[in-house]
Design an enzyme around this catalytic site. Sequence first.
Site, PDB file in Angstrom:
ATOM      1  N   CYS A  89       0.833  -1.204   0.000  1.00 15.84           N
ATOM      2  CA  CYS A  89       0.000   0.000   0.000  1.00 15.84           C
ATOM      3  C   CYS A  89       0.868   1.255   0.000  1.00 15.84           C
ATOM      4  CB  CYS A  89      -0.905  -0.014   1.224  1.00 15.84           C
ATOM      5  SG  CYS A  89      -1.820   1.528   1.491  1.00 15.84           S
ATOM      6  N   GLU A 324     -14.312  30.981  -3.836  1.00 18.41           N
ATOM      7  CA  GLU A 324     -14.110  29.532  -3.987  1.00 18.41           C
ATOM      8  C   GLU A 324     -14.485  29.138  -5.408  1.00 18.41           C
ATOM      9  OE1 GLU A 324     -13.689  25.596  -4.008  1.00 18.41           O
ATOM     10  OE2 GLU A 324     -12.937  26.870  -2.386  1.00 18.41           O
ATOM     11  N   CYS A 395      -0.875  23.067   2.869  1.00 15.77           N
ATOM     12  CA  CYS A 395      -0.759  21.618   2.998  1.00 15.77           C
ATOM     13  C   CYS A 395       0.502  21.096   2.323  1.00 15.77           C
ATOM     14  CB  CYS A 395      -1.983  20.927   2.411  1.00 15.77           C
ATOM     15  SG  CYS A 395      -2.228  21.234   0.644  1.00 15.77           S
TER      16      CYS A 395
END
Length: 442
Positions: A89, A324, A395
């Site tokens: 994985c 947005e 991020c």
Amino acid sequence: MQHETEASLVGHEYEVEVGPVAHGGHCVARTEAGRVLFVRHALPGERVVARVTEGESTSRFLRADAVRVLDASKDRVEAPCPFSGPGKCGGCDWQHAKPGAQRRLKGEVITEQLMRLAGLTPEEAGWDGTVVPADGDKLPAGEVPAWRTRVQYAVDAEGHAGLRKHRSHDVEVIDRCLIAAPGVTELGIEKREWPQMASVEAIAASGSGDRQVILTPKPGGRLPIVELDKPVSVLRIGEKDKQVHPVHGRAFVRERADGRTYRVGEGGFWQVHPQAADMLVKAVMQGLMPRKGDMALDLYCGVGLFAGALAERIGDKGAVLGIESGKRAVEDARHNLKDLERVRIEQGKVEQVLPRTRIEEADIIVLDPPRAGAGKQTVRHLASLGARRIAYVACDPAALARDLKYFAEEGYKPVKLRAFDFFPMTHHVECVAILKPVAKEA
């Protein structure tokens, strides 16, 4: 067809000394001939046998897995998950590292990116060098925080659910994901077959208990009979229109943060760690220090998390503009903040909508751009608005560092940077940088 001078090196093995961590969940090593290897499943200072997974003889660098550890780091532990390791994985990068070591490695990546891309030391960026675990995540080595409230499972040809292997479309079939939140695990996605499905996404909202399963059929695939608990909403992605169609229950989940409830539809962004939204709001508000009557911008506002927090703090004489690009997210944001008359949400790309608003001044700004960052054009525009403080939620440390360099060119510098480990076992890390104009230190 390969060029005649190229030869695949996949499968070749090299015994190497592992060097520093690099951005992306791997470490850097060099062969005796000086060839650069990006090695996964290794730790700095180890000596390992690295097997090439990608690269040709003419490649600038090779990707590899550490398949044997000859001299282990003191930070190494046995991976708690049986599906973690070379060729398995690809979801977790640091299962083989102690929790404290994971955060230290992430800190080293942030430091390297700040220095290389922004020319900033941690001190110059206002950062103390620590990566803070989320509340409740500081666990002993060998214990895995179950934090991921949204998991997208791939489905193999036999209908078994699993997760993608690293940089591959191949599916690693699993019977449990250790980092999945309890609400996701309880859905039992891995324990049943999903014939004719391409993917199954499981969502367990942390603030409301809402649960949702989103099914994406393969071309021509028919939906299975889904027998899950009644509280679980089931949606499907339309094969032709790619739109979400409710099969059972709501087309959204409800999340809680900063004392408000937020509706989040399919495709709408929400932090996957149950503590992340509250901790980020706290960090942003502490950094911006909103005042009554402020004019505030919330860029890349998603479903309105920061816009709602700002509006609560600036009062009736203040105003918040959110921008947005996602249509569904804008619908949700407008719904979520409909009780706040001084909030306006506009749809479109920030670099296109912001100039059209003809806003010439703003007191405070928060931006939470996608992984690629905001970019030079947008940074230049934001700097021209003269905000006394800007909060940048990132991020990706590389994108953050690039944009901090652009801000510096426009007269803004970071005065405080905080880093949070909202993604244990992976290489991902969240940062909040607070910027001020250089000429306005007070």
